[in-house]
Write a protein that holds these residues in place. Structure first.
Motif, PDB file in Angstrom:
ATOM      1  N   GLU A  56     -10.361 -16.746   0.303  1.00 28.28           N
ATOM      2  CA  GLU A  56      -8.828 -16.522   0.666  1.00 28.28           C
ATOM      3  C   GLU A  56      -8.363 -16.277  -0.715  1.00 28.28           C
ATOM      4  OE1 GLU A  56      -7.197 -16.846   3.313  1.00 28.28           O
ATOM      5  OE2 GLU A  56      -8.668 -17.772   4.714  1.00 28.28           O
ATOM      6  N   LEU A  57      -7.431 -15.227  -0.749  1.00 31.96           N
ATOM      7  CA  LEU A  57      -6.520 -14.667  -1.966  1.00 31.96           C
ATOM      8  C   LEU A  57      -5.252 -14.920  -1.806  1.00 31.96           C
ATOM      9  CD1 LEU A  57      -6.352 -13.412  -4.921  1.00 31.96           C
ATOM     10  CD2 LEU A  57      -6.613 -11.170  -3.940  1.00 31.96           C
ATOM     11  N   ILE A  58      -4.520 -15.624  -2.364  1.00 28.77           N
ATOM     12  CA  ILE A  58      -3.026 -15.783  -2.158  1.00 28.77           C
ATOM     13  C   ILE A  58      -2.355 -14.984  -3.208  1.00 28.77           C
ATOM     14  CG2 ILE A  58      -1.079 -17.456  -1.690  1.00 28.77           C
ATOM     15  CD1 ILE A  58      -2.956 -19.315  -0.851  1.00 28.77           C
ATOM     16  N   VAL A  59      -1.402 -14.186  -2.954  1.00 20.99           N
ATOM     17  CA  VAL A  59      -0.823 -13.601  -4.073  1.00 20.99           C
ATOM     18  C   VAL A  59       0.856 -14.027  -4.034  1.00 20.99           C
ATOM     19  CG1 VAL A  59      -0.146 -11.275  -5.266  1.00 20.99           C
ATOM     20  CG2 VAL A  59      -2.168 -11.613  -4.190  1.00 20.99           C
ATOM     21  N   ALA A  60       1.313 -14.436  -5.102  1.00 21.45           N
ATOM     22  CA  ALA A  60       2.686 -14.716  -5.050  1.00 21.45           C
ATOM     23  C   ALA A  60       3.669 -14.120  -5.842  1.00 21.45           C
ATOM     24  CB  ALA A  60       2.952 -16.219  -5.184  1.00 21.45           C
ATOM     25  N   THR A 144     -14.268  -8.498  -2.135  1.00 24.83           N
ATOM     26  CA  THR A 144     -13.524  -8.063  -1.074  1.00 24.83           C
ATOM     27  C   THR A 144     -14.274  -8.327   0.250  1.00 24.83           C
ATOM     28  OG1 THR A 144     -13.788  -5.732  -1.323  1.00 24.83           O
ATOM     29  CG2 THR A 144     -12.047  -6.679  -2.413  1.00 24.83           C
ATOM     30  N   ARG A 145     -15.236  -8.530   0.150  1.00 22.63           N
ATOM     31  CA  ARG A 145     -16.116  -8.476   1.443  1.00 22.63           C
ATOM     32  C   ARG A 145     -15.968 -10.107   1.969  1.00 22.63           C
ATOM     33  NH1 ARG A 145     -22.769  -7.161   2.942  1.00 22.63           N
ATOM     34  NH2 ARG A 145     -22.448  -7.707   5.002  1.00 22.63           N
ATOM     35  N   GLY A 146     -15.191 -10.173   3.073  1.00 24.63           N
ATOM     36  CA  GLY A 146     -15.175 -11.383   3.795  1.00 24.63           C
ATOM     37  C   GLY A 146     -13.864 -12.262   3.246  1.00 24.63           C
ATOM     38  N   VAL A 147     -13.071 -11.361   2.428  1.00 22.92           N
ATOM     39  CA  VAL A 147     -11.961 -12.133   1.891  1.00 22.92           C
ATOM     40  C   VAL A 147     -10.808 -11.884   2.691  1.00 22.92           C
ATOM     41  CG1 VAL A 147     -10.937 -10.281   0.399  1.00 22.92           C
ATOM     42  CG2 VAL A 147     -10.815 -12.734  -0.314  1.00 22.92           C
ATOM     43  N   ARG A 148      -9.830 -12.793   2.873  1.00 28.20           N
ATOM     44  CA  ARG A 148      -8.387 -12.544   3.659  1.00 28.20           C
ATOM     45  C   ARG A 148      -7.512 -12.605   2.472  1.00 28.20           C
ATOM     46  NH1 ARG A 148      -6.508 -16.610   8.415  1.00 28.20           N
ATOM     47  NH2 ARG A 148      -7.123 -17.987   6.901  1.00 28.20           N
ATOM     48  N   HIS A 207      -2.786  -1.274  -0.326  1.00 31.78           N
ATOM     49  CA  HIS A 207      -4.178  -1.007  -0.792  1.00 31.78           C
ATOM     50  C   HIS A 207      -5.056  -1.932   0.167  1.00 31.78           C
ATOM     51  CE1 HIS A 207      -7.360  -1.232  -4.028  1.00 31.78           C
ATOM     52  NE2 HIS A 207      -7.680  -2.486  -3.512  1.00 31.78           N
ATOM     53  N   CYS A 208      -4.892  -2.964   0.654  1.00 35.82           N
ATOM     54  CA  CYS A 208      -5.535  -3.767   1.531  1.00 35.82           C
ATOM     55  C   CYS A 208      -5.739  -2.775   2.913  1.00 35.82           C
ATOM     56  CB  CYS A 208      -4.970  -5.085   1.838  1.00 35.82           C
ATOM     57  SG  CYS A 208      -5.207  -6.254   0.683  1.00 35.82           S
ATOM     58  N   GLN A 209      -4.640  -2.241   3.504  1.00 35.83           N
ATOM     59  CA  GLN A 209      -4.814  -1.604   4.620  1.00 35.83           C
ATOM     60  C   GLN A 209      -5.573  -0.180   4.422  1.00 35.83           C
ATOM     61  OE1 GLN A 209      -3.435  -1.586   7.491  1.00 35.83           O
ATOM     62  NE2 GLN A 209      -3.723   0.375   8.326  1.00 35.83           N
ATOM     63  N   VAL A 210      -5.457   0.307   3.244  1.00 40.32           N
ATOM     64  CA  VAL A 210      -6.602   1.632   3.030  1.00 40.32           C
ATOM     65  C   VAL A 210      -8.174   1.109   2.772  1.00 40.32           C
ATOM     66  CG1 VAL A 210      -7.218   3.440   1.259  1.00 40.32           C
ATOM     67  CG2 VAL A 210      -4.733   2.917   2.028  1.00 40.32           C
ATOM     68  N   GLN A 211      -8.223  -0.101   2.247  1.00 39.42           N
ATOM     69  CA  GLN A 211      -9.904  -0.643   2.157  1.00 39.42           C
ATOM     70  C   GLN A 211     -10.060  -1.550   3.241  1.00 39.42           C
ATOM     71  OE1 GLN A 211     -11.498   0.323  -0.373  1.00 39.42           O
ATOM     72  NE2 GLN A 211      -9.565   1.358  -1.521  1.00 39.42           N
ATOM     73  N   ARG A 212      -9.366  -1.584   4.250  1.00 41.31           N
ATOM     74  CA  ARG A 212      -9.378  -2.273   5.412  1.00 41.31           C
ATOM     75  C   ARG A 212      -9.887  -3.837   5.188  1.00 41.31           C
ATOM     76  NH1 ARG A 212      -9.514   0.329   9.756  1.00 41.31           N
ATOM     77  NH2 ARG A 212     -10.808  -1.238  10.949  1.00 41.31           N
ATOM     78  N   ILE A 213      -9.123  -4.407   4.371  1.00 36.28           N
ATOM     79  CA  ILE A 213      -9.272  -5.640   3.953  1.00 36.28           C
ATOM     80  C   ILE A 213      -8.021  -6.731   4.841  1.00 36.28           C
ATOM     81  CG2 ILE A 213      -8.949  -7.388   2.057  1.00 36.28           C
ATOM     82  CD1 ILE A 213      -9.417  -5.145   0.328  1.00 36.28           C
TER      83      ILE A 213
END
Length: 269
Positions: A56-60, A144-148, A207-213
């Motif tokens: 899990e990555l939380i960006v604030a 990034t593999r397996g991260v949300r 970025h996440c949309q392009v990298q399919r994250i």
């Protein structure tokens, strides 16, 4: 050029040479500006150097988003800082350009870690030309593999557009956007058209949309631009879906966060 007596003389002009010198100077200035505005990651330990394993990555981004994590997550302890980001622009208050000195007393962009959860708090302004590299640097800190990814971002209620806007309500409310690969339930309605997201939060989601994250962006619309206990509470369902939150923090913790915001916004301080 022919003289009066018919002799042909070569003509020397400094115009071309001056133009070349100006182009070289302009190119050097551009390189210096690009170097000055670079975003750098500084790891605080030789053992914790990315990319880190993370689920899990939380960006604030924003005072209420960062304030909520400070009060309801980081204040419980057990969240050591693993890295900080340095950047410089005309509005940032963080470290100077390409700062190679030790971390400042209060970095404006810090990464914290506990087990498989990584938190990135960004309280500084990231310029438009720095958004792409900032996003790449932060996402480059994790495997990034397996991260949300969960993004929390403050927005002004005045920018919210809707035919059935919550008129007369001063309470903060959430809307969200998500990537195609995010299949988990969300904690609020999706952002209605014609509303859009911009800035740092949009850069991370794109970025996440392009990298399919798998990623979801929670936008908190509030009339209060500085840390406010009621506005911060709006993030509770979004963060609770990612991790277990402790009980409400003490009044001293909340007062410290809200007081710091009010002092920064005071014209006479």
């Amino acid at each position: 050029m022919a003289t009066f007596f018919g002799e042909v003389l070569s003509v020397y002009s400094r115009a071309v040479e001056e133009e070349e010198e100006e182009e070289e100077e302009d190119e050097q200035i551009r390189r210096e500006i690009e170097q000055k505005r670079c975003v750098e990651v500084h790891w605080l330990s030789q053992t914790d150097v990315g990319p880190l394993p993370c689920s899990e990555l939380i960006v604030a981004a924003g005072p209420n988003a960062t304030g909520f994590l400070s009060a309801y997550v980081l204040s419980s302890g057990g969240w050591p800082a693993v890295a900080w980001l340095s950047l410089w622009n005309e509005r940032s208050r963080g470290s100077g350009p390409r700062d190679t000195a030790p971390a400042p007393e209060e970095p404006s962009c810090v990464l914290y870690r506990q087990k498989q959860v990584l938190i990135c708090q960004c309280s500084c302004y990231v310029a438009e030309d720095q958004l792409f590299q900032w996003t790449e640097k932060v996402l480059g800190c994790v495997q990034t593999r397996g991260v949300r990814v969960t993004v929390l971002s403050d927005c002004s209620a005045a920018e919210y557009k809707s035919s059935d806007y919550l008129s007369g309500s001063s309470s903060a409310f959430l809307r969200c956007l998500k990537t195609d690969t995010h299949t988990h339930p969300v904690s609020c309605p999706l952002l209605e058209r014609p509303n859009i997201s911009a800035g740092l939060a949009a850069a991370v989601l794109s970025h996440c949309q392009v990298q399919r994250i798998p990623a979801v962006l929670y936008l908190c619309f509030s009339d209060v631009l500085e840390p406010d206990s009621l506005s911060m509470q709006a993030y509770r369902p979004a963060v609770s879906a990612v991790m277990k939150l402790d009980q409400s923090p003490g009044a001293e913790v909340l007062q410290k966060i809200t007081r710091a915001g009010s002092l920064q916004s005071n014209l006479y301080t």
